[in-house]
Design a protein around this motif. Structure first.
Motif, PDB file in Angstrom:
ATOM      1  N   ASP A  40       0.886  -1.171   0.000  1.00 27.50           N
ATOM      2  CA  ASP A  40       0.000   0.000   0.000  1.00 27.50           C
ATOM      3  C   ASP A  40       0.916   1.211   0.000  1.00 27.50           C
ATOM      4  OD1 ASP A  40       0.789   0.356   2.667  1.00 27.50           O
ATOM      5  OD2 ASP A  40      -1.061  -0.465   3.482  1.00 27.50           O
ATOM      6  N   SER A 237      -8.342  -0.740  -4.834  1.00 28.66           N
ATOM      7  CA  SER A 237      -7.497  -0.563  -3.643  1.00 28.66           C
ATOM      8  C   SER A 237      -6.072  -0.120  -3.945  1.00 28.66           C
ATOM      9  CB  SER A 237      -7.473  -1.866  -2.858  1.00 28.66           C
ATOM     10  OG  SER A 237      -7.169  -2.951  -3.712  1.00 28.66           O
ATOM     11  N   ALA A 243      -6.855  -0.059   0.454  1.00 27.88           N
ATOM     12  CA  ALA A 243      -6.867  -1.519   0.676  1.00 27.88           C
ATOM     13  C   ALA A 243      -7.555  -1.888   1.989  1.00 27.88           C
ATOM     14  CB  ALA A 243      -5.445  -2.071   0.650  1.00 27.88           C
ATOM     15  N   GLY A 277     -16.332   0.641   1.770  1.00 30.10           N
ATOM     16  CA  GLY A 277     -15.646   0.151   0.571  1.00 30.10           C
ATOM     17  C   GLY A 277     -16.450   0.468  -0.685  1.00 30.10           C
ATOM     18  N   CYS A 281     -15.058   3.267  -3.423  1.00 30.01           N
ATOM     19  CA  CYS A 281     -14.855   2.869  -4.821  1.00 30.01           C
ATOM     20  C   CYS A 281     -15.684   3.778  -5.737  1.00 30.01           C
ATOM     21  CB  CYS A 281     -15.248   1.404  -5.003  1.00 30.01           C
ATOM     22  SG  CYS A 281     -15.142   0.839  -6.706  1.00 30.01           S
TER      23      CYS A 281
END
Ligand SMILES: Cc1ncc(COP(=O)(O)O)c(C=O)c1O
Length: 391
Positions: A40, A237, A243, A277, A281
């Protein structure tokens, strides 16, 4: 630059896997050290996502989730705009992360003992998913041509024709060697799999992180026939540093493959994803593109910096075509694995991912995550270089 890619951020005591692993290696670490391992980024998550999530949270009811129409539309748009890949809403399957998705996909396709082809060195959880489900790993090592890695198509064709081998678990772009496979290479893979009834699980989580002059082709987009045998695992992610929100979008056009995958996800109790999430997104794919474009410039600058450094140190490396990882060959230092890690951790204070984690082909290599502020990266490379000169 419009966005902030320079602020140094400590993630100590914030539940970061990368930082906690560093403290597990060494309990006393100076404040200026940043780990260069887990994939990440040491950049703030894009402001549009942070602000968008705050707005959402102001009036949120944090209940159970299922995919919703506007979300699916936005995912479809992203694939069309950035990858020229036209998909249908019903092809998109959610699960909490790509590792989860490819594991479920494997379980939906194989029974115990079935062969799964991989090209090593490769992202370790792919091997983990094969081993922990008692499938058989069929490794076709990548050919290392002076640190440019290529697929051994003769060996691949031979293994594909073995009826015990059912699946190709493919990484595109490839972690850790940074290859962005060419259209020709991908078509060859598709042809071999079609001719031999091999189903492809194509992990394309790195699809948006491509260096200037290179082009990522979504494998399933190369022909309707290839699409029909391919499960494409994707997520926002890597591209947007989210992530920790555990979201993935797996694209499966073939109805039977999709039905079996969904059934396996139900068995694994892995059908739902985190509400943040979904939201992150949606925001990333709607408003995050400008940030991504700037990020790619910073990553390219960082890669060039590393390349200059490692050239001067006479350490060969795989010239990355995508991702934000660099695969460096430390064999010229003449240290064994233990000595190398002692040197890196204790002397140079460099916390990279050991190449051996990616298969025995990675012995003597280290994987560098270069997604951090350029000045901080420079400090770390300088320290490494100073210590190497003392050896
Ligand atoms: C090839 C590849 N697949 C999957 C993942 C992780 O995916 P997720 O966090 O969505 O499970 C990574 C992370 O480094 C990766 O490199």
């Amino acid at each position: 630059m419009t966005y902030d890619f320079t602020t140094r951020i400590s993630r100590k005591d914030k539940g970061s896997a990368k930082w906690e692993y560093m403290y597990q290696c060494c309990d006393k670490v100076e404040d200026n050290i940043v780990p260069l391992s887990v994939a990440d980024m040491e950049f703030k998550t894009p402001p549009c996502i942070v602000e968008g999530l705050k707005d959402f949270l102001d009036n949120a009811v944090l209940g159970y989730t299922v995919p919703y129409k506007s979300y699916l539309e936005i995912v479809k748009k992203w694939f069309l705009k950035r990858h020229d890949f036209k998909i249908e809403s019903q092809w998109i399957v959610q699960s909490p992360g790509v590792v989860n998705a490819f594991t479920a996909a494997l379980r939906s396709l194989c029974k115990e003992g079935d062969g799964v082809i991989v090209f090593k060195p490769i992202y370790p959880p792919m091997v983990g998913a094969i081993e922990s489900n008692n499938f058989k790993e069929v490794n076709i090592p990548l050919l290392n041509r002076e640190e440019r890695y290529e697929i051994d198509f003769d060996a691949f064709e031979k293994e594909a024709s073995n009826p015990n081998n059912k699946v190709l678990l493919f990484c595109s772009p490839h972690n850790p060697v940074g290859r962005v496979w060419t259209k020709e290479e991908l078509l060859k893979i598709g042809k071999i799999c079609l001719e031999n009834n091999i189903t492809i699980i194509s992990d394309e989580i790195w699809m948006d992180l491509i260096r200037p002059g290179k082009k990522h082709h979504i494998l399933a987009n190369l022909s309707p026939e290839i699409r029909d045998i391919t499960i494409t695992c994707t997520a926002p992610s890597k591209s947007f540093n989210i992530a920790g929100l555990y979201n993935s979008n797996t694209i499966v056009s073939n109805e039977e493959l999709r039905k079996n995958l969904k059934e396996e996800l139900v068995k694994m109790r892995s059908t739902s994803i985190n509400i943040l999430g979904y939201k992150a997104c949606e925001i990333a794919y709607t408003d995050g593109e400008d940030w991504l474009v700037e990020l790619l410039k910073v990553l390219d600058e960082n890669f060039k910096l590393c390349q200059d450094f490692f050239k001067k140190l006479n350490l060969p490396f795989a010239n990355p075509e995508g991702t934000y990882i660099l695969w460096v060959n430390f064999k010229p230092l003449g240290l064994d694995q233990e000595e190398l890690h002692k040197f890196l951790y204790e002397k140079a204070r460099i916390f990279t991912s050991p190449g051996s984690n990616f298969g025995e082909e990675g012995n003597g290599y280290e994987r560098f995550n270069i997604a951090l502020p350029t000045e901080v990266l420079k400090e770390h490379l300088q320290r490494l270089s100073d210590e190497i000169k003392k050896l």
